[in-house]
Design a protein around this motif. Structure first.
Motif, PDB file in Angstrom:
ATOM      1  N   GLY A 156       0.814  -1.200   0.000  1.00 19.96           N
ATOM      2  CA  GLY A 156       0.000   0.000   0.000  1.00 19.96           C
ATOM      3  C   GLY A 156       0.853   1.257   0.000  1.00 19.96           C
ATOM      4  O   GLY A 156       2.029   1.237   0.399  1.00 19.96           O
ATOM      5  N   ASP A 157       0.271   2.377  -0.424  1.00 20.40           N
ATOM      6  CA  ASP A 157       1.022   3.621  -0.544  1.00 20.40           C
ATOM      7  C   ASP A 157       1.600   4.078   0.793  1.00 20.40           C
ATOM      8  O   ASP A 157       2.744   4.558   0.849  1.00 20.40           O
ATOM      9  N   GLU A 158       0.833   3.954   1.874  1.00 22.26           N
ATOM     10  CA  GLU A 158       1.333   4.405   3.167  1.00 22.26           C
ATOM     11  C   GLU A 158       2.513   3.559   3.637  1.00 22.26           C
ATOM     12  O   GLU A 158       3.470   4.076   4.232  1.00 22.26           O
ATOM     13  N   VAL A 160       4.606   2.073   1.665  1.00 22.28           N
ATOM     14  CA  VAL A 160       5.743   2.478   0.828  1.00 22.28           C
ATOM     15  C   VAL A 160       6.324   3.796   1.315  1.00 22.28           C
ATOM     16  O   VAL A 160       7.547   3.960   1.413  1.00 22.28           O
ATOM     17  N   ARG A 161       5.465   4.756   1.632  1.00 20.73           N
ATOM     18  CA  ARG A 161       5.949   6.046   2.139  1.00 20.73           C
ATOM     19  C   ARG A 161       6.777   5.855   3.414  1.00 20.73           C
ATOM     20  O   ARG A 161       7.821   6.499   3.594  1.00 20.73           O
ATOM     21  N   ALA A 162       6.300   4.977   4.307  1.00 22.45           N
ATOM     22  CA  ALA A 162       7.026   4.738   5.547  1.00 22.45           C
ATOM     23  C   ALA A 162       8.394   4.133   5.269  1.00 22.45           C
ATOM     24  O   ALA A 162       9.396   4.505   5.896  1.00 22.45           O
ATOM     25  N   LEU A 163       8.457   3.188   4.318  1.00 21.28           N
ATOM     26  CA  LEU A 163       9.748   2.581   3.971  1.00 21.28           C
ATOM     27  C   LEU A 163      10.696   3.631   3.408  1.00 21.28           C
ATOM     28  O   LEU A 163      11.870   3.699   3.797  1.00 21.28           O
ATOM     29  N   LEU A 164      10.205   4.457   2.481  1.00 19.58           N
ATOM     30  CA  LEU A 164      11.058   5.471   1.867  1.00 19.58           C
ATOM     31  C   LEU A 164      11.541   6.487   2.899  1.00 19.58           C
ATOM     32  O   LEU A 164      12.669   6.994   2.799  1.00 19.58           O
ATOM     33  N   ALA A 165      10.704   6.776   3.898  1.00 16.30           N
ATOM     34  CA  ALA A 165      11.119   7.697   4.956  1.00 16.30           C
ATOM     35  C   ALA A 165      12.267   7.106   5.765  1.00 16.30           C
ATOM     36  O   ALA A 165      13.156   7.831   6.234  1.00 16.30           O
ATOM     37  N   LEU A 184       5.630   6.756  -6.148  1.00 21.18           N
ATOM     38  CA  LEU A 184       4.281   6.193  -6.063  1.00 21.18           C
ATOM     39  C   LEU A 184       3.595   6.216  -7.426  1.00 21.18           C
ATOM     40  O   LEU A 184       2.842   5.295  -7.766  1.00 21.18           O
ATOM     41  N   GLU A 185       3.854   7.250  -8.222  1.00 22.50           N
ATOM     42  CA  GLU A 185       3.325   7.281  -9.583  1.00 22.50           C
ATOM     43  C   GLU A 185       3.908   6.136 -10.413  1.00 22.50           C
ATOM     44  O   GLU A 185       3.207   5.495 -11.207  1.00 22.50           O
ATOM     45  N   ALA A 186       5.207   5.867 -10.226  1.00 20.22           N
ATOM     46  CA  ALA A 186       5.844   4.755 -10.941  1.00 20.22           C
ATOM     47  C   ALA A 186       5.234   3.425 -10.521  1.00 20.22           C
ATOM     48  O   ALA A 186       5.009   2.535 -11.361  1.00 20.22           O
TER      49      ALA A 186
END
Length: 261
Positions: A156-158, A160-165, A184-186
């Motif tokens: 999920g997007d959230e 992924v965001r947490a991992l990237l952070a 996220l667009e990719a």
């Protein structure tokens, strides 16, 4: 009639305490590797005394450790098991990667998502004199690789965001995606098309195409990599169906092996 010393059987015919212990380990992994007993009780539905007893056993065996803050974390003995399982999975994959090399002409790879990193567990090199090489065991950040995109497209997007952070998004080349929004667009394009592309993002002059392995017990992806001059847009149309077919066959082979274990 079974004695009171015998482990209680589960509805599946297995040992209930073992099933519960492995379920708790998986819940800990899903939660990021560290949890409190009350969190495990809420997510599993098991009473606190049962969880406490199971966790004491896992701590004694080294598969879980108790932190100074009284929370529980996955233990170091799991690393050895995971490394052995990764090597075995790579061994199972090699014939399928060899078929990819035969049909595409390019180097074939298999990678897993291990924590926040991508780890390569198998490779079969191309027969071309100019070919790509990635050392088995190499770890990379997922945002700059085709296999990383294929793996994270399933999250999920959230998440992924947490991992990237946690990892940051350092640029390996000038073409590396370095913002969460662009990444996220990719991933949305990967979900739509069914495959991921690393277009000079990890190394200039190299293009990779990757797809996830469906229903793998741990997140896995396979890819081909080659010089951008050979892995052209025209080649993509030929290569992607082969990647998807091999990934589906590998998924079945892994499931059959797991079921017979």
């Amino acid at each position: 009639m079974p004695s009171s010393a015998e482990p209680k059987a589960s509805p599946t015919g297995g040992v209930q305490s073992l099933e519960r212990a492995f379920d708790l380990l998986e819940r800990m992994a899903d939660a990021g590797g560290e949890v409190g007993l009350s969190e495990l009780s809420a997510s599993s539905g098991l009473p606190l005394p049962t969880i406490h007893r199971l966790m004491r056993t896992l701590v004694a065996c080294g598969y879980v450790r108790q932190q100074p803050n009284r929370r529980y974390a996955l233990g170091p003995r799991l690393i050895r098991l995971g490394e052995s399982a990764s090597r075995l999975l790579g061994t199972w994959a090699r014939p399928y990667l060899a078929r990819l090399v035969e049909e595409t002409g390019e180097t074939a790879n298999m990678a897993l998502l291990d924590g926040d990193e991508v780890v390569y567990v198998a490779q079969v090199p191309s027969r071309h004199s100019v070919r790509m090489f990635t050392e088995v065991g190499r770890r990379v950040l997922p945002h700059s690789t085709g296999v990383g995109k294929a793996l994270l497209a399933q999250a999920g997007d959230e998440e992924v965001r947490a991992l990237l952070a946690r990892t940051g998004m350092p640029a390996a080349t000038e073409k590396t995606i370095t913002t969460p929004e662009s990444f996220l667009e990719a991933l949305a394009r990967v979900r739509e098309s069914g495959f991921a592309v690393d277009d000079n993002e990890q190394e200039i002059g190299v293009r990779c195409l990757a797809v996830p392995v469906p229903d793998s017990p741990t997140a896995a992806a396979i890819s081909i990599s080659g010089p951008a001059g050979r892995v052209t847009e025209a080649a993509v149309e030929r290569i992607v169906p082969v990647l998807q077919e091999v990934a589906a066959e590998l998924s079945v082979a892994i499931a059959d092996t797991t079921a017979s274990a």
